[in-house]
Design a protein around this motif. Sequence first.
Motif, PDB file in Angstrom:
ATOM      1  N   UNK A  11      20.523   0.491  19.232  1.00  0.00           N
ATOM      2  CA  UNK A  11      19.844  -0.313  20.256  1.00  0.00           C
ATOM      3  C   UNK A  11      20.863  -1.232  20.934  1.00  0.00           C
ATOM      4  N   UNK A  12      21.769  -1.781  20.150  1.00  0.00           N
ATOM      5  CA  UNK A  12      22.823  -2.633  20.713  1.00  0.00           C
ATOM      6  C   UNK A  12      23.770  -1.813  21.582  1.00  0.00           C
ATOM      7  N   UNK A  13      24.078  -0.591  21.151  1.00  0.00           N
ATOM      8  CA  UNK A  13      24.922   0.297  21.964  1.00  0.00           C
ATOM      9  C   UNK A  13      24.243   0.612  23.290  1.00  0.00           C
ATOM     10  N   UNK A  14      22.933   0.862  23.255  1.00  0.00           N
ATOM     11  CA  UNK A  14      22.176   1.163  24.473  1.00  0.00           C
ATOM     12  C   UNK A  14      22.122  -0.045  25.396  1.00  0.00           C
ATOM     13  N   UNK A  15      22.081  -1.248  24.826  1.00  0.00           N
ATOM     14  CA  UNK A  15      21.999  -2.471  25.623  1.00  0.00           C
ATOM     15  C   UNK A  15      23.303  -2.783  26.340  1.00  0.00           C
ATOM     16  N   UNK A  16      24.409  -2.279  25.847  1.00  0.00           N
ATOM     17  CA  UNK A  16      25.713  -2.502  26.481  1.00  0.00           C
ATOM     18  C   UNK A  16      25.887  -1.499  27.613  1.00  0.00           C
ATOM     19  N   UNK A  17      25.116  -1.686  28.666  1.00  0.00           N
ATOM     20  CA  UNK A  17      25.034  -0.723  29.765  1.00  0.00           C
ATOM     21  C   UNK A  17      26.380  -0.528  30.457  1.00  0.00           C
ATOM     22  N   UNK A  18      27.157  -1.590  30.614  1.00  0.00           N
ATOM     23  CA  UNK A  18      28.442  -1.458  31.313  1.00  0.00           C
ATOM     24  C   UNK A  18      29.587  -1.070  30.388  1.00  0.00           C
ATOM     25  N   UNK A  19      29.318  -0.949  29.086  1.00  0.00           N
ATOM     26  CA  UNK A  19      30.315  -0.445  28.149  1.00  0.00           C
ATOM     27  C   UNK A  19      31.482  -1.358  27.866  1.00  0.00           C
ATOM     28  N   UNK A  20      31.306  -2.680  28.063  1.00  0.00           N
ATOM     29  CA  UNK A  20      32.420  -3.590  27.825  1.00  0.00           C
ATOM     30  C   UNK A  20      32.479  -4.135  26.399  1.00  0.00           C
ATOM     31  N   UNK A  21      31.597  -3.644  25.522  1.00  0.00           N
ATOM     32  CA  UNK A  21      31.621  -4.047  24.129  1.00  0.00           C
ATOM     33  C   UNK A  21      30.795  -5.276  23.807  1.00  0.00           C
ATOM     34  N   UNK A  22      30.100  -5.825  24.784  1.00  0.00           N
ATOM     35  CA  UNK A  22      29.234  -6.976  24.531  1.00  0.00           C
ATOM     36  C   UNK A  22      27.965  -6.871  25.367  1.00  0.00           C
ATOM     37  N   UNK A  23      26.898  -7.441  24.861  1.00  0.00           N
ATOM     38  CA  UNK A  23      25.634  -7.449  25.586  1.00  0.00           C
ATOM     39  C   UNK A  23      25.515  -8.804  26.280  1.00  0.00           C
ATOM     40  N   UNK A  24      25.461  -8.777  27.604  1.00  0.00           N
ATOM     41  CA  UNK A  24      25.373 -10.029  28.360  1.00  0.00           C
ATOM     42  C   UNK A  24      24.522  -9.824  29.612  1.00  0.00           C
ATOM     43  N   UNK A  25      24.490 -10.840  30.458  1.00  0.00           N
ATOM     44  CA  UNK A  25      23.609 -10.827  31.616  1.00  0.00           C
ATOM     45  C   UNK A  25      23.921  -9.677  32.570  1.00  0.00           C
ATOM     46  N   UNK A  26      25.156  -9.247  32.655  1.00  0.00           N
ATOM     47  CA  UNK A  26      25.469  -8.131  33.557  1.00  0.00           C
ATOM     48  C   UNK A  26      24.786  -6.842  33.090  1.00  0.00           C
ATOM     49  N   UNK A  27      24.596  -6.683  31.783  1.00  0.00           N
ATOM     50  CA  UNK A  27      23.874  -5.519  31.268  1.00  0.00           C
ATOM     51  C   UNK A  27      22.389  -5.596  31.642  1.00  0.00           C
ATOM     52  N   UNK A  28      21.821  -6.796  31.553  1.00  0.00           N
ATOM     53  CA  UNK A  28      20.417  -6.975  31.941  1.00  0.00           C
ATOM     54  C   UNK A  28      20.232  -6.699  33.432  1.00  0.00           C
ATOM     55  N   UNK A  29      21.155  -7.185  34.254  1.00  0.00           N
ATOM     56  CA  UNK A  29      21.072  -6.957  35.695  1.00  0.00           C
ATOM     57  C   UNK A  29      21.218  -5.472  36.008  1.00  0.00           C
ATOM     58  N   UNK A  30      22.160  -4.798  35.367  1.00  0.00           N
ATOM     59  CA  UNK A  30      22.329  -3.356  35.585  1.00  0.00           C
ATOM     60  C   UNK A  30      21.071  -2.596  35.181  1.00  0.00           C
TER      61      UNK A  30
END
Length: 121
Positions: free
Chosen positions: A51-70
């Motif tokens: 689930x954490x891997x899926x949440x890292x939409x931009x693939x930068x190794x962290x889940x942050x606001x840019x992943x939510x926006x994407x």
Amino acid sequence: SALSSIDLAPQVAGTYSLFVDGVDTRSAVNISDAVSILKDIVGLTQLSGFAEKAADVNGDGQVNISDAVSTLKIIVGLEDAQAPVIFDHLGRSDIALDGSSNYDLYAVILGDVDGSGVSLL
């Protein structure tokens, strides 16, 4: 699924990034995925595993606001959903092939935090 029957033994030994091609994953990403990412970011819940891997939409190794926006952009059609990424059992996307015929591999649709799109694979 068909993924479980792929024979990787003939591949030259080395490290590969594997993707699943030809799957329309747009319907897999929905508002509950974006909410899950936001809850993780603000500390209401903690994502782990794939689930954490899926949440890292931009693939930068962290889940942050840019992943939510994407994720939101994918939902409304401003951004294309990506091809599912293959991870090994340790969560690495750089898969080391050594000529063996048995690998534990998992397809993850980026943005599909709740796993609702698994049936698409």
